[in-house]
Design a protein around this motif. Structure first.
Motif, PDB file in Angstrom:
ATOM      1  N   LEU A   1       0.830  -1.199   0.000  1.00 48.70           N
ATOM      2  CA  LEU A   1       0.000   0.000   0.000  1.00 48.70           C
ATOM      3  C   LEU A   1       0.867   1.253   0.000  1.00 48.70           C
ATOM      4  CD1 LEU A   1      -2.872   1.137   0.128  1.00 48.70           C
ATOM      5  CD2 LEU A   1      -2.701   1.060   2.627  1.00 48.70           C
ATOM      6  N   ARG A   2       2.043   1.154   0.583  1.00 46.49           N
ATOM      7  CA  ARG A   2       2.946   2.304   0.647  1.00 46.49           C
ATOM      8  C   ARG A   2       3.296   2.826  -0.748  1.00 46.49           C
ATOM      9  NH1 ARG A   2       6.491  -0.115   3.025  1.00 46.49           N
ATOM     10  NH2 ARG A   2       7.946  -0.530   1.330  1.00 46.49           N
ATOM     11  N   VAL A   3       3.426   1.910  -1.704  1.00 40.83           N
ATOM     12  CA  VAL A   3       3.764   2.302  -3.076  1.00 40.83           C
ATOM     13  C   VAL A   3       2.651   3.151  -3.685  1.00 40.83           C
ATOM     14  CG1 VAL A   3       4.152   1.424  -5.405  1.00 40.83           C
ATOM     15  CG2 VAL A   3       5.252   0.308  -3.464  1.00 40.83           C
ATOM     16  N   VAL A   4       1.407   2.716  -3.487  1.00 38.55           N
ATOM     17  CA  VAL A   4       0.273   3.459  -4.043  1.00 38.55           C
ATOM     18  C   VAL A   4       0.073   4.766  -3.275  1.00 38.55           C
ATOM     19  CG1 VAL A   4      -2.160   3.356  -4.660  1.00 38.55           C
ATOM     20  CG2 VAL A   4      -0.787   1.280  -4.723  1.00 38.55           C
ATOM     21  N   ASP A   5       0.267   4.733  -1.962  1.00 37.86           N
ATOM     22  CA  ASP A   5       0.175   5.950  -1.154  1.00 37.86           C
ATOM     23  C   ASP A   5       1.145   7.016  -1.659  1.00 37.86           C
ATOM     24  OD1 ASP A   5      -1.787   5.014   0.477  1.00 37.86           O
ATOM     25  OD2 ASP A   5      -0.485   4.554   2.178  1.00 37.86           O
TER      26      ASP A   5
ATOM     27  N   TYR B   1       3.410  -7.952  -8.932  1.00 38.49           N
ATOM     28  CA  TYR B   1       2.151  -7.216  -9.013  1.00 38.49           C
ATOM     29  C   TYR B   1       1.145  -7.918  -8.097  1.00 38.49           C
ATOM     30  CZ  TYR B   1       3.824  -4.864 -13.297  1.00 38.49           C
ATOM     31  OH  TYR B   1       4.527  -4.139 -14.212  1.00 38.49           O
ATOM     32  N   TYR B   2       0.938  -7.411  -6.907  1.00 34.11           N
ATOM     33  CA  TYR B   2      -0.042  -8.010  -5.994  1.00 34.11           C
ATOM     34  C   TYR B   2      -1.432  -7.478  -6.330  1.00 34.11           C
ATOM     35  CZ  TYR B   2       3.721  -9.716  -2.945  1.00 34.11           C
ATOM     36  OH  TYR B   2       4.820 -10.369  -2.437  1.00 34.11           O
ATOM     37  N   PRO B   3      -2.423  -8.363  -6.432  1.00 35.33           N
ATOM     38  CA  PRO B   3      -3.764  -7.947  -6.891  1.00 35.33           C
ATOM     39  C   PRO B   3      -4.371  -6.783  -6.117  1.00 35.33           C
ATOM     40  CG  PRO B   3      -3.606 -10.327  -6.820  1.00 35.33           C
ATOM     41  CD  PRO B   3      -2.353  -9.810  -6.191  1.00 35.33           C
ATOM     42  N   ASN B   4      -4.276  -6.819  -4.770  1.00 36.83           N
ATOM     43  CA  ASN B   4      -4.932  -5.766  -3.994  1.00 36.83           C
ATOM     44  C   ASN B   4      -4.333  -4.393  -4.242  1.00 36.83           C
ATOM     45  OD1 ASN B   4      -2.803  -7.171  -2.841  1.00 36.83           O
ATOM     46  ND2 ASN B   4      -3.430  -6.783  -0.735  1.00 36.83           N
ATOM     47  N   TYR B   5      -3.034  -4.320  -4.512  1.00 38.45           N
ATOM     48  CA  TYR B   5      -2.408  -3.024  -4.765  1.00 38.45           C
ATOM     49  C   TYR B   5      -2.413  -2.676  -6.249  1.00 38.45           C
ATOM     50  CZ  TYR B   5      -0.977  -4.391  -0.139  1.00 38.45           C
ATOM     51  OH  TYR B   5      -0.997  -4.841   1.148  1.00 38.45           O
ATOM     52  N   THR B   6      -2.322  -3.687  -7.104  1.00 38.69           N
ATOM     53  CA  THR B   6      -2.373  -3.439  -8.545  1.00 38.69           C
ATOM     54  C   THR B   6      -3.726  -2.865  -8.952  1.00 38.69           C
ATOM     55  OG1 THR B   6      -0.800  -5.219  -9.001  1.00 38.69           O
ATOM     56  CG2 THR B   6      -2.215  -4.521 -10.816  1.00 38.69           C
ATOM     57  N   THR B   7      -4.812  -3.402  -8.389  1.00 38.87           N
ATOM     58  CA  THR B   7      -6.152  -2.914  -8.713  1.00 38.87           C
ATOM     59  C   THR B   7      -6.294  -1.452  -8.313  1.00 38.87           C
ATOM     60  OG1 THR B   7      -6.982  -5.138  -8.266  1.00 38.87           O
ATOM     61  CG2 THR B   7      -8.616  -3.384  -8.454  1.00 38.87           C
ATOM     62  N   LEU B   8      -5.812  -1.104  -7.132  1.00 38.54           N
ATOM     63  CA  LEU B   8      -5.871   0.282  -6.682  1.00 38.54           C
ATOM     64  C   LEU B   8      -4.976   1.169  -7.543  1.00 38.54           C
ATOM     65  CD1 LEU B   8      -6.918   2.321  -4.632  1.00 38.54           C
ATOM     66  CD2 LEU B   8      -5.056   1.653  -3.098  1.00 38.54           C
ATOM     67  N   PHE B   9      -3.825   0.656  -7.932  1.00 34.97           N
ATOM     68  CA  PHE B   9      -2.894   1.391  -8.796  1.00 34.97           C
ATOM     69  C   PHE B   9      -3.565   1.741 -10.130  1.00 34.97           C
ATOM     70  CE2 PHE B   9       0.358   1.114 -12.186  1.00 34.97           C
ATOM     71  CZ  PHE B   9       1.187   2.160 -11.823  1.00 34.97           C
ATOM     72  N   VAL B  10      -4.217   0.761 -10.754  1.00 33.99           N
ATOM     73  CA  VAL B  10      -4.906   0.996 -12.024  1.00 33.99           C
ATOM     74  C   VAL B  10      -6.034   2.015 -11.848  1.00 33.99           C
ATOM     75  CG1 VAL B  10      -6.343  -0.077 -13.807  1.00 33.99           C
ATOM     76  CG2 VAL B  10      -4.317  -1.262 -12.972  1.00 33.99           C
ATOM     77  N   CYS B  11      -6.737   1.931 -10.724  1.00 33.86           N
ATOM     78  CA  CYS B  11      -7.823   2.863 -10.436  1.00 33.86           C
ATOM     79  C   CYS B  11      -7.297   4.292 -10.315  1.00 33.86           C
ATOM     80  CB  CYS B  11      -8.543   2.437  -9.155  1.00 33.86           C
ATOM     81  SG  CYS B  11      -9.954   3.460  -8.708  1.00 33.86           S
ATOM     82  N   VAL B  12      -6.183   4.465  -9.613  1.00 38.54           N
ATOM     83  CA  VAL B  12      -5.580   5.793  -9.462  1.00 38.54           C
ATOM     84  C   VAL B  12      -5.149   6.356 -10.809  1.00 38.54           C
ATOM     85  CG1 VAL B  12      -3.599   7.046  -8.509  1.00 38.54           C
ATOM     86  CG2 VAL B  12      -4.859   5.438  -7.072  1.00 38.54           C
ATOM     87  N   LEU B  13      -4.528   5.507 -11.641  1.00 35.56           N
ATOM     88  CA  LEU B  13      -4.104   5.960 -12.963  1.00 35.56           C
ATOM     89  C   LEU B  13      -5.307   6.420 -13.797  1.00 35.56           C
ATOM     90  CD1 LEU B  13      -1.343   3.431 -14.108  1.00 35.56           C
ATOM     91  CD2 LEU B  13      -1.113   5.564 -12.821  1.00 35.56           C
ATOM     92  N   ASP B  14      -6.391   5.664 -13.731  1.00 31.62           N
ATOM     93  CA  ASP B  14      -7.597   6.020 -14.470  1.00 31.62           C
ATOM     94  C   ASP B  14      -8.126   7.381 -14.011  1.00 31.62           C
ATOM     95  OD1 ASP B  14      -9.926   4.949 -16.294  1.00 31.62           O
ATOM     96  OD2 ASP B  14     -10.916   5.736 -14.485  1.00 31.62           O
ATOM     97  N   TYR B  15      -8.125   7.613 -12.706  1.00 34.05           N
ATOM     98  CA  TYR B  15      -8.577   8.900 -12.166  1.00 34.05           C
ATOM     99  C   TYR B  15      -7.698  10.039 -12.680  1.00 34.05           C
ATOM    100  CZ  TYR B  15      -9.683  12.567  -8.796  1.00 34.05           C
ATOM    101  OH  TYR B  15     -10.048  13.760  -8.219  1.00 34.05           O
ATOM    102  N   LEU B  16      -6.398   9.829 -12.644  1.00 28.97           N
ATOM    103  CA  LEU B  16      -5.482  10.876 -13.080  1.00 28.97           C
ATOM    104  C   LEU B  16      -5.672  11.215 -14.559  1.00 28.97           C
ATOM    105  CD1 LEU B  16      -2.256   9.665 -11.245  1.00 28.97           C
ATOM    106  CD2 LEU B  16      -3.612  11.689 -10.690  1.00 28.97           C
TER     107      LEU B  16
END
Length: 255
Positions: free
Chosen positions: A19-23, A48-63
């Motif tokens: 989570l630190r990476v996405v934070d 690529y861990y699913p729980n953090y990868t999914t959030l990562f993709v979501c953040v990129l989409d928002y940006l």
């Protein structure tokens, strides 16, 4: 009036496994503005861990879609491309022979959420022997979480990824959206519901509160048993339901 120049930013990410990476990505993005270009270098990324990868993709989409930041992913390996780190999959466009596990899938409404749920259940039925009633309960749990993207978060879309590890007897499903989050939903819902205002002033307290029977952010006509039922189903089957407050893409502009 001074004109702002478009900026170029470069980020190296070793692994998307915490989570630190996405934070850190969320924190850095607060300095980016419309029209900026951000290159994210993933050439050294091995995990690529699913729980953090999914959030990562979501953040990129928002940006990209909301903040209008140009995102360039560089050095993505074959596994990263296969799971959809560059371009998430759509449940309606998945080819018949294509696996639904180990892929980030984007969904836009309750109908697509239901289709994803059914595909995940099909995978489980083919791979795991479960006691009577477990699959039905699991199906309800998956759809409850996916449906909450639209019922409570009020997001335009959600992202989900499932990873099945039969040898470890584990199934991991991660869901992310760029909606308002539980804390804001509870706060806004308190105007129409009989919620204890003292229990929703902090995000972590609001999340814990939302798991109790009868607590709802949707007004007096809703029973408020969704998350309570989800936690109960997990615990009855010997699982552990843990809540944790994490920053959402919606908070990128709110500090």
């Amino acid at each position: 009036m001074s004109k702002r120049f478009r900026m170029f930013h470069k980020i190296h990410m070793k692994n998307i496994s915490s989570l630190r990476v996405v934070d850190k990505l969320v924190s850095q993005s607060r300095e980016w503005r419309c029209g900026d270009t951000v290159q994210i270098v993933l050439s050294q990324t091995q995990r690529y861990y699913p729980n953090y990868t999914t959030l990562f993709v979501c953040v990129l989409d928002y940006l990209k879609k909301i903040k209008k930041v140009q995102i360039v992913l560089a050095g993505v390996n074959s596994y990263g491309r296969r799971i959809g780190i560059n371009e998430p999959f759509n449940v309606n466009n998945l080819q018949q022979h294509m696996k639904v596990t180990d892929r980030v899938i984007e969904f836009h409404d309750q109908d697509e959420a239901y289709k994803i749920t059914q595909k995940y259940i099909d995978v489980l039925l083919e791979s795991v022997v479960c006691k009577e009633g477990v699959i039905d309960t699991f199906e309800w749990c998956i759809y409850e979480i996916l449906d909450n993207v639209f019922e409570h978060s009020r997001a335009e879309k959600g992202f989900v990824m499932m990873q099945l590890l039969p040898q470890q007897h584990r199934c991991l499903i991660a869901v992310a959206d760029a909606g308002r989050g539980i804390h804001k939903a509870m706060y806004e819902g308190s105007k129409e519901s009989q919620l204890d205002a003292e229990r929703i002033w902090r995000a972590d307290h609001a999340i814990e509160y939302s798991l109790e029977r009868g607590v709802t952010s949707k007004g007096k006509n809703n029973q408020g048993n969704g998350l309570f039922g989800l936690r109960s189903a997990v615990e009855i089957n010997g699982g552990l339901f843990k809540s944790r407050n994490t920053p959402t893409p919606h908070q990128l502009d709110n500090g």
